[in-house]
Design a protein around this motif. Structure first.
Motif, PDB file in Angstrom:
ATOM      1  N   UNK A 130     -31.493  42.301  18.205  1.00 12.19           N
ATOM      2  CA  UNK A 130     -31.852  42.782  16.876  1.00 12.19           C
ATOM      3  C   UNK A 130     -30.907  42.329  15.772  1.00 12.19           C
ATOM      4  N   UNK A 131     -29.972  41.441  16.132  1.00  9.43           N
ATOM      5  CA  UNK A 131     -29.013  40.948  15.136  1.00  9.43           C
ATOM      6  C   UNK A 131     -29.402  39.538  14.675  1.00  9.43           C
ATOM      7  N   UNK A 132     -29.107  39.242  13.416  1.00 10.82           N
ATOM      8  CA  UNK A 132     -29.431  37.936  12.839  1.00 10.82           C
ATOM      9  C   UNK A 132     -28.504  36.874  13.428  1.00 10.82           C
ATOM     10  N   UNK A 133     -29.117  35.827  13.974  1.00  7.68           N
ATOM     11  CA  UNK A 133     -28.356  34.741  14.622  1.00  7.68           C
ATOM     12  C   UNK A 133     -28.233  33.513  13.727  1.00  7.68           C
ATOM     13  N   UNK A 134     -29.212  33.306  12.831  1.00  7.98           N
ATOM     14  CA  UNK A 134     -29.173  32.154  11.920  1.00  7.98           C
ATOM     15  C   UNK A 134     -30.004  32.480  10.688  1.00  7.98           C
ATOM     16  N   UNK A 135     -29.585  31.926   9.556  1.00  8.36           N
ATOM     17  CA  UNK A 135     -30.315  32.088   8.293  1.00  8.36           C
ATOM     18  C   UNK A 135     -30.443  30.711   7.660  1.00  8.36           C
ATOM     19  N   UNK A 136     -31.655  30.394   7.237  1.00  7.56           N
ATOM     20  CA  UNK A 136     -31.890  29.158   6.496  1.00  7.56           C
ATOM     21  C   UNK A 136     -32.421  29.553   5.127  1.00  7.56           C
ATOM     22  N   UNK A 137     -31.696  29.248   4.072  1.00  8.37           N
ATOM     23  CA  UNK A 137     -32.140  29.547   2.703  1.00  8.37           C
ATOM     24  C   UNK A 137     -32.688  28.270   2.077  1.00  8.37           C
ATOM     25  N   UNK A 138     -33.652  28.422   1.171  1.00 12.51           N
ATOM     26  CA  UNK A 138     -34.280  27.294   0.472  1.00 12.51           C
ATOM     27  C   UNK A 138     -34.667  26.200   1.467  1.00 12.51           C
TER      28      UNK A 138
END
Length: 155
Positions: A130-138
């Protein structure tokens, strides 16, 4: 609202989705998933992104990754978009932008000097914990599926 970071707990959500489904964080508990936020169904960039993810689904499925696309559109245009391009993964409607706001993707944008609120093309890879492993913005629509596959394979 503070911006979400890798390692943070993914915000809760529940939304109507294509095919009469409901998607929710609760239903995905214990499974890794990708939430990708896109501005508008059936526009060139969003179509490129969705079709790229659809093509990658067999490989993503092998590693057990669920995929959910989220836009601020109402369900009828989303259903039409999914049918037109044979998109089998759930596309959800965040018409009140509650989920986008929780994830920090409902942002002020600007076009021709006019400011307005809209969806930022952003994706979150969430682990089975349930934890964020990667974020891609724009996100760049044409490169996104490959980025997701690479990151998801490392889960």
């Amino acid at each position: 609202m503070s911006e979400l970071a890798v390692g943070a707990k993914a915000p809760d959500f529940s939304m109507p989705a294509t095919g009469g489904r409901t998607v929710s964080a609760k239903a995905l508990k214990g499974k890794p998933y990708l939430l990708y936020f896109y501005p508008k169904a059936d526009t060139p960039g969003c179509t490129k992104q969705a079709c790229g993810i659809q093509e990658a689904l067999p490989q993503l499925g092998k590693i057990g990754l669920e995929v959910i696309g989220i836009s601020p559109d109402a369900m009828p245009p989303i259903e039409k978009f999914a049918a037109k391009y044979n998109l089998t993964f759930p596309l959800a409607s965040d018409a009140d932008q509650k989920v986008a706001t929780a994830y920090g993707t409902w942002v002020e944008k600007s076009m021709y000097g006019k400011k307005y609120m809209g969806m930022e093309r952003t994706s979150f890879l969430v682990g089975a914990d349930g934890k964020i492993k990667a974020i891609w913005r724009k996100v760049k629509p044409e490169a996104h599926a490959a980025q997701v596959m690479e990151a998801a394979a490392a889960l």
